[in-house]
Design a protein around this motif. Structure first.
Motif, PDB file in Angstrom:
ATOM      1  N   ARG A 121       3.974   5.733  -6.988  1.00 48.42           N
ATOM      2  CA  ARG A 121       3.722   4.854  -8.135  1.00 48.42           C
ATOM      3  C   ARG A 121       2.390   4.157  -7.898  1.00 48.42           C
ATOM      4  N   SER A 122       1.796   3.643  -8.944  1.00 51.13           N
ATOM      5  CA  SER A 122       0.453   3.069  -8.827  1.00 51.13           C
ATOM      6  C   SER A 122       0.435   1.592  -8.414  1.00 51.13           C
ATOM      7  N   ARG A 123       1.540   0.888  -8.465  1.00 47.12           N
ATOM      8  CA  ARG A 123       1.556  -0.528  -8.110  1.00 47.12           C
ATOM      9  C   ARG A 123       1.284  -0.713  -6.616  1.00 47.12           C
ATOM     10  N   ALA A 124       0.612  -1.796  -6.278  1.00 50.66           N
ATOM     11  CA  ALA A 124       0.174  -2.053  -4.900  1.00 50.66           C
ATOM     12  C   ALA A 124       1.324  -2.044  -3.893  1.00 50.66           C
ATOM     13  N   ALA A 125       2.465  -2.551  -4.262  1.00 48.69           N
ATOM     14  CA  ALA A 125       3.582  -2.635  -3.320  1.00 48.69           C
ATOM     15  C   ALA A 125       4.110  -1.262  -2.909  1.00 48.69           C
ATOM     16  N   TYR A 126       3.792  -0.242  -3.685  1.00 46.84           N
ATOM     17  CA  TYR A 126       4.220   1.125  -3.367  1.00 46.84           C
ATOM     18  C   TYR A 126       3.207   1.862  -2.489  1.00 46.84           C
ATOM     19  N   HIS A 127       2.180   1.197  -2.042  1.00 44.90           N
ATOM     20  CA  HIS A 127       1.091   1.862  -1.308  1.00 44.90           C
ATOM     21  C   HIS A 127       1.577   2.710  -0.139  1.00 44.90           C
ATOM     22  N   TRP A 128       2.648   2.320   0.502  1.00 46.85           N
ATOM     23  CA  TRP A 128       3.102   3.009   1.714  1.00 46.85           C
ATOM     24  C   TRP A 128       4.139   4.106   1.424  1.00 46.85           C
TER      25      TRP A 128
END
Length: 176
Positions: free
Chosen positions: A74-81
């Motif tokens: 997903r593109s949201r920052a919290a999904y970065h990992w």
């Protein structure tokens, strides 16, 4: 014979596009209706690699017979990992360990990049080869979304699977 797994290059695009074309035209797993041309496949590879995700090719006897990559879940920052994986193997090479070699190399490459979770989105429960491959590598079933896609004149269910990478949720990410 054991497949050779390496970083994919632009020279691999014709083989990658041919493998993917069969999946789009003959099967439902991709959820795409139109076969992308080589230029589009090259654009997709460039985009994935430019964002720091791995894109791998598998060779048998010097021929590209499969490929795999990870991308943003997903593109949201919290999904970065969190990454979503894709693994494709030519029909002529299925059952020869290519998918397993690609998935292991992809997991290793994602761990080395600091990713913590990998999601598999499998186009329909009837794709038992993909489900079994992911189970073999420690993915667990998260659930099945019934009837969320339409292709080849039928509604399709979608299977979600997940596995931890590296330390998983055991510690904060190193660049937090």
């Amino acid at each position: 014979m054991t497949p050779t797994i390496r970083d994919a290059t632009p020279a691999d695009i014709p083989a990658i596009a041919a493998i993917y074309a069969v999946e789009v035209a003959d099967f439902v797993n991709t959820y795409e209706y139109e076969v992308p041309d080589e230029a589009e496949m090259a654009r997709r590879m460039d985009d994935i690699r430019a964002r720091g995700y791995p894109y791998l090719a598998a060779e048998l006897d010097g021929e590209v017979v499969g490929y795999a990559y990870a991308g943003s879940f997903r593109s949201r920052a919290a999904y970065h990992w969190v990454v979503e994986n894709s693994v494709y193997v030519a029909a002529t090479a299925q059952g020869r360990g290519v998918g397993a070699a690609l998935l292991q190399a992809l997991i290793d490459a994602c761990v080395a990049r600091g990713f913590r979770q990998m999601i598999a989105v499998i186009g329909e429960p009837a794709n038992t080869a993909s489900i079994k491959l992911h189970e073999r590598f420690g993915f667990r079933h998260l659930g099945t979304f019934p009837g969320i896609a339409w292709k080849h004149e039928r509604w399709l269910d979608t299977v979600f699977m997940q596995r931890a990478l590296g330390d998983g949720t055991g510690s904060p990410p190193s660049n937090e």
